[in-house]
Each structure stands twice: as structure tokens, then as C-alpha cells.
Design a protein around this motif. Structure first.
Motif, short mmCIF file in Angstrom:
data_model
loop_
_atom_site.label_atom_id
_atom_site.label_comp_id
_atom_site.label_asym_id
_atom_site.label_seq_id
_atom_site.Cartn_x
_atom_site.Cartn_y
_atom_site.Cartn_z
N THR A 15 0.86 -1.18 0.00
CA THR A 15 0.00 0.00 0.00
C THR A 15 0.90 1.23 0.00
O THR A 15 2.12 1.13 0.02
CB THR A 15 -0.92 0.03 1.24
OG1 THR A 15 -0.11 0.15 2.42
CG2 THR A 15 -1.77 -1.21 1.33
N SER A 86 -12.07 -8.56 -13.95
CA SER A 86 -12.23 -8.02 -12.61
C SER A 86 -13.31 -8.82 -11.89
O SER A 86 -14.42 -8.99 -12.41
CB SER A 86 -12.64 -6.55 -12.70
OG SER A 86 -12.77 -5.98 -11.43
N LEU A 100 -14.76 -5.40 -2.44
CA LEU A 100 -13.48 -5.26 -3.13
C LEU A 100 -13.59 -5.82 -4.53
O LEU A 100 -14.38 -6.72 -4.79
CB LEU A 100 -12.38 -6.04 -2.39
CG LEU A 100 -11.95 -5.58 -1.01
CD1 LEU A 100 -10.94 -6.55 -0.43
CD2 LEU A 100 -11.36 -4.19 -1.08
N SER A 101 -12.78 -5.29 -5.44
CA SER A 101 -12.63 -5.92 -6.74
C SER A 101 -11.18 -6.39 -6.87
O SER A 101 -10.25 -5.74 -6.38
CB SER A 101 -13.01 -4.97 -7.88
OG SER A 101 -12.13 -3.88 -7.95
N ASP A 103 -8.33 -7.43 -9.53
CA ASP A 103 -7.91 -7.31 -10.93
C ASP A 103 -6.57 -8.02 -11.09
O ASP A 103 -5.53 -7.50 -10.67
CB ASP A 103 -7.80 -5.84 -11.33
CG ASP A 103 -9.15 -5.12 -11.24
OD1 ASP A 103 -10.10 -5.61 -11.88
OD2 ASP A 103 -9.24 -4.11 -10.54
N SER A 123 -4.29 -6.52 -8.22
CA SER A 123 -4.54 -5.33 -7.41
C SER A 123 -5.91 -5.47 -6.75
O SER A 123 -6.81 -6.12 -7.28
CB SER A 123 -4.48 -4.06 -8.27
OG SER A 123 -5.43 -4.11 -9.30
N ASN A 125 -9.06 -3.23 -5.26
CA ASN A 125 -9.67 -1.90 -5.37
C ASN A 125 -10.96 -1.87 -4.57
O ASN A 125 -11.67 -2.87 -4.50
CB ASN A 125 -9.97 -1.58 -6.83
CG ASN A 125 -8.72 -1.61 -7.68
OD1 ASN A 125 -7.88 -0.73 -7.56
ND2 ASN A 125 -8.58 -2.61 -8.52
N GLY A 128 -13.61 1.53 -6.81
CA GLY A 128 -12.85 2.07 -7.92
C GLY A 128 -11.51 2.68 -7.55
O GLY A 128 -10.76 3.10 -8.42
N SER A 129 -11.20 2.72 -6.27
CA SER A 129 -9.93 3.30 -5.82
C SER A 129 -8.97 2.19 -5.42
O SER A 129 -9.36 1.23 -4.75
CB SER A 129 -10.14 4.21 -4.62
OG SER A 129 -10.97 5.29 -4.97
N PRO A 130 -7.68 2.31 -5.80
CA PRO A 130 -6.71 1.27 -5.44
C PRO A 130 -6.50 1.19 -3.94
O PRO A 130 -6.41 2.19 -3.25
CB PRO A 130 -5.42 1.71 -6.13
CG PRO A 130 -5.71 2.98 -6.83
CD PRO A 130 -7.11 3.38 -6.58
N VAL A 131 -6.46 -0.07 -3.45
CA VAL A 131 -6.18 -0.34 -2.03
C VAL A 131 -4.77 -0.85 -1.89
O VAL A 131 -4.01 -0.38 -1.05
CB VAL A 131 -7.20 -1.35 -1.46
CG1 VAL A 131 -6.84 -1.73 -0.03
CG2 VAL A 131 -8.60 -0.81 -1.52
N GLU A 133 -1.40 -3.24 -4.15
CA GLU A 133 -0.84 -4.07 -5.20
C GLU A 133 -0.33 -5.34 -4.52
O GLU A 133 0.32 -5.26 -3.47
CB GLU A 133 0.30 -3.36 -5.93
CG GLU A 133 -0.16 -2.13 -6.70
CD GLU A 133 -1.12 -2.47 -7.83
OE1 GLU A 133 -0.92 -3.50 -8.51
OE2 GLU A 133 -2.09 -1.70 -8.02
#
Length: 141
Positions: A15, A86, A100-101, A103, A123, A125, A128-131, A133
Motif C-alpha cells: 500500500t 475483474s 473489493l474488486s 484485478d 490489485s 480496489n 474504484g480506488s486502489p487499495v 498491489e
């Protein structure tokens, strides 16, 4: 592959603030069914110092294009990894479920008679926002 196996999973989450690595090695049961490698095992959660660990039933389904990790118990979870797709999931926490999604950008599986190795890059998310990697390494032997 034999029925009794040892499964080792290493997950790394990066993160903005830090990097977290989770490792587990557990005995499990292996089967091959309808074109998928299926591994059942238990993880153990340590909640308090004086309480015994809680067993969490887990199952991995593997094929060349998909990895599905399912956990049962008080905090059930299903994570589906497929490159280019996704997948949405609910991550259960003590205070509620977080949507969460997942990807997946890379999935590599190497099989031989005695072991299966899987490398994942993905990843996470939320809305729609990255949480984070992430990478995950799985070894079944």
C-alpha cells in the motif's frame, strides 16, 4: 500428485503506507476433478494470547486460467483470480463486509508430477480506488 500434500502460500500486499507479507504452510488434501486441481486445508487464526487457535476451512481450485480461494467460518471469503477479468468479492471483517474488486494482471501455473507452483500478481480496489498491489505464491507438493 499424491492425496496428502503440503501447501505453502505467501502473499505480499503493498500500500502507500507499507508492505505486509503473510505466509502459511499447512497439510492438505489434493484431488483432480473436472480439469481442476482442488486442495483442501485449514488455516489457523490466533485471536488472543490465551485462546486456542481457530481452524478455518479453506479450498483452492486451480487451472491454467483461474485460481479460486475460498475460506469458510466466521469470516467467509471467496477470491477469484483470472487475468484480464475483474472479480468482485466481499471481504469480511469483524465490523462488517467490505466490497473489493480483484484485478489479476498475471497468473502462471507450472505443474509436474510432484508439485504445482502458482504465481499471481493482482490489485485490490475498493469503490474504484486502489487499495493495494499484491502478489501471491502458491506451492503444492
Amino acid at each position: 500428485m499424491k492425496e496428502n500434500v503440503l501447501i505453502s502460500i505467501t502473499g505480499r500486499h503493498l500500500t502507500d503506507e507499507d508492505e505486509n507479507t503473510i505466509e502459511t504452510t499447512q497439510p492438505g488434501k489434493y484431488a483432480y476433478f473436472q480439469g481442476k486441481h482442488i486442495i483442501r486445508y485449514e488455516e489457523y487464526l490466533e485471536l488472543e494470547d490465551d485462546a486456542p487457535p481457530i481452524a478455518v476451512p479453506c479450498m483452492l481450485k486451480l487451472d491454467a486460467n483461474n485460481v479460486v480461494l475460498t475460506k469458510k467460518g466466521d469470516t467467509p471469503m471467496k477470491m477469484h483470480f483470472s487475468p484480464g477479468i475483474s472479480h468482485n468479492t466481499l471481504y469480511q471483517t469483524p465490523i462488517g463486509a467490505l466490497p473489493l474488486s480483484i484485478d489479476t494482471t498475471h497468473l502462471e501455473m507450472i505443474e509436474n508430477d510432484n508439485e504445482i507452483r502458482v504465481e499471481l500478481t493482482y490489485s485490490l480496489n475498493m469503490n474504484g480506488s486502489p487499495v493495494s498491489e499484491c502478489t501471491m505464491s502458491i506451492l503444492v507438493q
